[in-house]
Design a protein around this motif. Structure first.
Motif, PDB file in Angstrom:
ATOM      1  N   TYR A  56      33.546  52.303  21.237  1.00  0.00           N
ATOM      2  CA  TYR A  56      34.595  51.919  22.190  1.00  0.00           C
ATOM      3  C   TYR A  56      35.115  50.512  21.862  1.00  0.00           C
ATOM      4  CZ  TYR A  56      36.855  51.955  26.834  1.00  0.00           C
ATOM      5  OH  TYR A  56      37.752  51.948  27.864  1.00  0.00           O
ATOM      6  N   GLN A  57      34.197  49.587  21.570  1.00  0.00           N
ATOM      7  CA  GLN A  57      34.630  48.225  21.267  1.00  0.00           C
ATOM      8  C   GLN A  57      35.521  48.179  20.034  1.00  0.00           C
ATOM      9  OE1 GLN A  57      34.602  46.489  23.722  1.00  0.00           O
ATOM     10  NE2 GLN A  57      33.070  44.863  23.577  1.00  0.00           N
ATOM     11  N   ARG A  58      35.211  48.994  19.048  1.00  0.00           N
ATOM     12  CA  ARG A  58      36.041  48.992  17.844  1.00  0.00           C
ATOM     13  C   ARG A  58      37.408  49.622  18.125  1.00  0.00           C
ATOM     14  NH1 ARG A  58      30.930  49.578  15.791  1.00  0.00           N
ATOM     15  NH2 ARG A  58      30.905  51.848  15.802  1.00  0.00           N
ATOM     16  N   ILE A  59      37.420  50.732  18.867  1.00  0.00           N
ATOM     17  CA  ILE A  59      38.699  51.390  19.173  1.00  0.00           C
ATOM     18  C   ILE A  59      39.586  50.490  20.020  1.00  0.00           C
ATOM     19  CG2 ILE A  59      39.740  53.284  20.485  1.00  0.00           C
ATOM     20  CD1 ILE A  59      37.385  55.030  19.623  1.00  0.00           C
ATOM     21  N   SER A  60      38.974  49.808  20.998  1.00  0.00           N
ATOM     22  CA  SER A  60      39.743  49.012  21.957  1.00  0.00           C
ATOM     23  C   SER A  60      39.913  47.564  21.528  1.00  0.00           C
ATOM     24  CB  SER A  60      39.049  49.036  23.318  1.00  0.00           C
ATOM     25  OG  SER A  60      37.817  48.328  23.274  1.00  0.00           O
ATOM     26  N   ARG A  61      39.296  47.187  20.407  1.00  0.00           N
ATOM     27  CA  ARG A  61      39.309  45.794  19.946  1.00  0.00           C
ATOM     28  C   ARG A  61      38.672  44.870  20.986  1.00  0.00           C
ATOM     29  NH1 ARG A  61      43.839  48.296  18.067  1.00  0.00           N
ATOM     30  NH2 ARG A  61      44.191  48.205  15.818  1.00  0.00           N
ATOM     31  N   GLY A  62      37.500  45.303  21.456  1.00  0.00           N
ATOM     32  CA  GLY A  62      36.675  44.432  22.286  1.00  0.00           C
ATOM     33  C   GLY A  62      36.997  44.413  23.765  1.00  0.00           C
ATOM     34  N   ARG A  63      37.490  45.534  24.324  1.00  0.00           N
ATOM     35  CA  ARG A  63      37.932  45.513  25.722  1.00  0.00           C
ATOM     36  C   ARG A  63      37.030  46.317  26.666  1.00  0.00           C
ATOM     37  NH1 ARG A  63      43.729  47.258  26.369  1.00  0.00           N
ATOM     38  NH2 ARG A  63      43.722  48.228  24.318  1.00  0.00           N
ATOM     39  N   LEU A  64      35.780  46.521  26.303  1.00  0.00           N
ATOM     40  CA  LEU A  64      34.852  47.286  27.144  1.00  0.00           C
ATOM     41  C   LEU A  64      33.933  46.364  27.932  1.00  0.00           C
ATOM     42  CD1 LEU A  64      33.472  49.989  27.998  1.00  0.00           C
ATOM     43  CD2 LEU A  64      31.966  49.689  26.012  1.00  0.00           C
TER      44      LEU A  64
END
Length: 401
Positions: A111-119
């Motif tokens: 999730y962090q990689r997909i969202s660029r750190g927004r979890l």
């Protein structure tokens, strides 16, 4: 210590009346048996995207997404919404008892990689045995917290980038590993008012969340968790979960709150109170005790209204008043040590604008907000009220947690 403002994503539905599907005798399982309520909005991805974009535009840092039978899946819904937002973070609620801790750690890393750190993560241990059993979880209240303790130890362990061996009562892991740990590590939010919950928070979490109790009771919780954390050699930050009804004048805000009560018949309140009274959650019982099921004296502290909890589970109080009064109450909680304010209002789209355009500037003027990214440019307010809020002051509907 600055104030961090978060909003709520109603993945269980939204609308303009204070009616919770949990209050229905069949829990909303058979949709054809639910009495039609005007103004109800389905939690489809287009509507949720509107709320997420509004929250981002108005300068909220994140949105909390609930978990449970009556909600869309928080992981899947929010990762979809990362693709239509730019910087908004997602506080994803999940239950540790229904997923492997190593898998959860891997999901968070992806999730962090997909969202660029927004979890951000909101760990929900659970307080309703019926709901827990629906997902195959048959542990009692205190044992669930013991399992959560082990779960979080494993998650943090496998984020370290080295194989982890763990032998506990609830989990046995050999060589647990997240090959590509999340960067940054998601902050872990957690709530629980019972004696079993406190040590779990003290040992494992970044932010301890409480529901919106009067300030003196919130201070007692903060002192309790802070003391336990000090024994563990740790520091825990604090947040609070509240609804808001903020208007240009106090009279307008309280008129909106009063209109909510007008929509509630005694049978609905009774049914909801009976259902909520069966909860094993100590926090839920504390919410119920604030009003005792009565419509009398619902302002339990200045500008703190317990009317929401008459029919809604989870967070049952709202900050009600003018924009300045709501800012006063936020400042009061902040002075006790609360940093994170997880807010909501119904409908969530309109109320995000009422708060974002009314209260947020008040907080900024008082120096309570970081000088981070300003709200994105949007449509200015017209005639003293948000341009997005059609047809008079919106009412409430409850959904999710």
């Amino acid at each position: 210590m600055s104030v961090h403002l978060h909003w709520f994503l109603p993945t269980g539905g939204d609308g303009r009346t204070l009616v919770d599907r949990h209050a229905y005798t069949d829990g909303g399982i058979r949709r054809d048996r639910i009495t039609p309520v005007s103004g109800v909005r389905a939690p489809d991805i287009e509507y949720l995207a509107q709320i997420a974009k509004a929250a981002e535009q108005l300068g909220f840092e994140a949105v909390l997404t609930p978990t449970g039978t009556w909600c869309e899946d928080a992981w899947l819904t929010t990762v979809a919404l990362t693709q239509v937002t730019e910087r908004l973070k997602f506080l994803v609620a999940f239950r540790p008892g229904v997923i492997s801790p190593v898998l959860a750690a891997q999901m968070a890393a992806t999730y962090q990689r997909i969202s660029r750190g927004r979890l951000l993560l909101n760990v929900v241990t659970g307080g309703d045995s019926t709901e827990q059993k629906r997902f195959g979880d048959h542990l009692g209240h205190d044992r669930r917290y013991a399992r959560t303790d082990e779960f979080l130890q494993i998650v943090r362990g496998v984020w370290g980038g080295h194989p982890l061996d763990f032998q506990g009562e609830h989990y046995q892991v050999e060589g647990g590993l997240t090959a590509l740990p999340p960067d940054p590590l998601p902050q872990i939010f957690f709530g629980g008012s019972s004696a079993a919950a406190g040590p779990v928070a003290a040992r494992n979490v970044d932010v301890y969340l409480t529901w919106g109790e009067p300030p003196e009771e919130v201070k007692q919780k903060i002192d309790w968790i802070r003391g336990l954390a000090e024994q563990e050699g740790r520091t825990v930050r604090f947040g609070i979960r509240l609804h808001t009804i903020s208007r240009d004048s106090s009279k307008e805000a309280w008129a909106t709150a009063g209109r909510l009560l007008d929509d509630l018949d005694p049978e609905t309140v009774t049914a909801a109170q009976q259902a909520l009274g069966k909860s094993e959650s100590v926090g839920q019982q504390r919410m119920l005790a604030l009003h005792g099921g009565s419509r009398d004296k619902l302002e339990i502290s200045p500008n703190l209204w317990a009317g929401v909890g008459l029919v809604r589970g989870g967070a049952g109080t709202a900050l009600v008043g003018s924009h300045a009064e709501v800012a006063d109450r936020i400042e009061e909680y902040h002075s006790l040590g609360i940093e994170h304010f997880v807010l909501s209002g119904y409908p969530h789209l309109e109320e995000a604008y009422w708060f974002g355009e009314g209260v947020r500037p008040e907080l900024a003027a008082r120096g309570l907000l970081d000088a981070g990214p300003a709200p994105l440019d949007g449509v200015p307010a017209a005639n003293g009220r948000p341009a997005s809020a059609p047809g008079g002051a919106p009412l409430l509907i409850a959904g999710g947690r």
